[in-house]
Design a protein around this motif. Sequence first.
Motif, mmCIF file in Angstrom:
data_model
loop_
_atom_site.group_PDB
_atom_site.id
_atom_site.type_symbol
_atom_site.label_atom_id
_atom_site.label_comp_id
_atom_site.label_asym_id
_atom_site.label_seq_id
_atom_site.Cartn_x
_atom_site.Cartn_y
_atom_site.Cartn_z
ATOM 1 N N LYS A 16 45.608 50.124 33.561
ATOM 2 C CA LYS A 16 44.684 48.975 33.736
ATOM 3 C C LYS A 16 44.689 47.991 33.010
ATOM 4 O O LYS A 16 45.148 47.753 31.456
ATOM 5 C CB LYS A 16 43.406 50.263 33.258
ATOM 6 N N MET A 17 44.352 46.527 33.207
ATOM 7 C CA MET A 17 43.548 45.790 32.854
ATOM 8 C C MET A 17 42.555 44.974 32.801
ATOM 9 O O MET A 17 41.549 44.814 34.170
ATOM 10 C CB MET A 17 44.587 44.574 33.220
ATOM 11 N N VAL A 18 41.635 44.577 32.033
ATOM 12 C CA VAL A 18 40.337 43.466 31.198
ATOM 13 C C VAL A 18 40.736 42.017 31.406
ATOM 14 O O VAL A 18 40.607 42.099 29.992
ATOM 15 C CB VAL A 18 39.568 44.513 30.905
ATOM 16 N N VAL A 19 40.549 41.230 32.111
ATOM 17 C CA VAL A 19 40.444 40.194 32.542
ATOM 18 C C VAL A 19 38.914 39.084 32.447
ATOM 19 O O VAL A 19 38.066 39.604 33.191
ATOM 20 C CB VAL A 19 41.423 39.713 33.851
ATOM 21 N N HIS A 20 39.218 38.072 31.628
ATOM 22 C CA HIS A 20 38.175 37.289 32.063
ATOM 23 C C HIS A 20 38.185 36.715 32.559
ATOM 24 O O HIS A 20 39.239 35.721 33.072
ATOM 25 C CB HIS A 20 38.627 36.790 30.205
ATOM 26 N N VAL A 21 37.068 36.204 32.882
ATOM 27 C CA VAL A 21 37.451 36.068 34.558
ATOM 28 C C VAL A 21 36.191 35.736 35.199
ATOM 29 O O VAL A 21 35.279 36.439 35.664
ATOM 30 C CB VAL A 21 38.084 36.281 35.543
ATOM 31 N N PRO A 22 35.320 34.827 34.161
ATOM 32 C CA PRO A 22 33.887 34.189 34.319
ATOM 33 C C PRO A 22 32.923 34.636 36.211
ATOM 34 O O PRO A 22 32.189 34.592 35.995
ATOM 35 C CB PRO A 22 33.540 33.074 34.156
ATOM 36 N N ARG A 23 34.017 33.341 37.056
ATOM 37 C CA ARG A 23 33.322 33.230 38.188
ATOM 38 C C ARG A 23 33.123 34.446 39.418
ATOM 39 O O ARG A 23 32.000 34.748 39.900
ATOM 40 C CB ARG A 23 33.601 32.234 38.930
ATOM 41 N N VAL A 24 34.827 34.672 38.574
ATOM 42 C CA VAL A 24 34.864 36.191 39.753
ATOM 43 C C VAL A 24 33.530 37.870 38.928
ATOM 44 O O VAL A 24 33.261 37.904 39.900
ATOM 45 C CB VAL A 24 36.144 37.283 39.551
ATOM 46 N N ALA A 25 33.902 37.652 37.722
ATOM 47 C CA ALA A 25 32.792 38.873 37.617
ATOM 48 C C ALA A 25 31.698 37.920 37.996
ATOM 49 O O ALA A 25 30.432 38.973 37.913
ATOM 50 C CB ALA A 25 32.831 39.036 35.842
ATOM 51 N N LYS A 26 30.774 37.181 37.763
ATOM 52 C CA LYS A 26 29.262 36.695 38.513
ATOM 53 C C LYS A 26 28.844 36.838 39.839
ATOM 54 O O LYS A 26 27.962 37.315 40.053
ATOM 55 C CB LYS A 26 28.767 35.590 37.843
ATOM 56 N N SER A 27 30.205 37.320 40.350
ATOM 57 C CA SER A 27 30.052 37.074 41.833
ATOM 58 C C SER A 27 30.208 38.399 42.794
ATOM 59 O O SER A 27 29.745 38.306 43.768
ATOM 60 C CB SER A 27 30.638 35.981 42.623
#
Length: 299
Positions: A16-27
Amino acid sequence: MYKILEKELLAPNIYKMVVHVPRVAKSAKPGQFIIVRVDEKSERIPLTICDYNKEKETVTIVFQTLGASTIKMSKLEEGESFKDFAGPLGNPSDFIYEDIEELKNKKIMFIAGGVGIAPIYPQVKWLNSKGIKVDVILGSKNKELLIMEEEIRREVGSLYIATDDGSSGFKGLVTDLLKDLIEKEEKKYDLVIAIGPMIMMKFVAKLTKEYNISTVVSLNTLMVDGTGMCGACRVTVGGETKFACVDGPEFDGHLVNFDEALRRQGMYKGEEAKRLLIQKEREEGHVCRIGLGGDEKND
């Protein structure tokens, strides 16, 4: 570059990986997927979204090391980054567009096998946030390979476990457990959503058809390119040609031609085995170039 904030080994060869990706997380919405590339020389890897957090701007992915690309990805550590992290892609789960009050009147069962357990999490979590408690069956070969049990337990009404060897919960297949719930415990379901190995989904759909229960399956395991350009995820649904990545990944399980899908899924096993051999030889400092094409020489 998309930074890995957390990395965890959930089970043998499952990460499992938690990735910082603002645009994807928002949508992002339940049922969708993303495509990652480790570096500029890596191939594209489509993965269903396991979780997303708009406030923290993160997306969680879960993957199993089955081939050369996922093995390479597993070697990334916290603080390192993906070259590309594109999404969200594909169509969200149909139920997010349904009237909530009507949805509350439905009895829903999720059935997940292997790493298919991960993509059901955002779906049951979304439903729970709307006050809808669902039933879930999680299946795996044994207890050691069972993932995310506690996370899912917090989001559902009833959780059932099935393992092939009986090391946790019911001993047997998920279809056997579903049949027991319907026939022995007189459970009634309006909808079954199944995600996991293709063969599992095939027999879940076959069983639910006998009981006249609407069934949705996710064909994410067919995807290669993730854009519809490669044609690898072509599948016949209701007599029509569909592409899992652009028309799905979720489809009516009673309309999917699973035999065709299984044949297509097996087409690339030989190529993947060759790539694994090449990768192993490179790690050992030797590459046999006999019979290799230009792409392998220049990877």
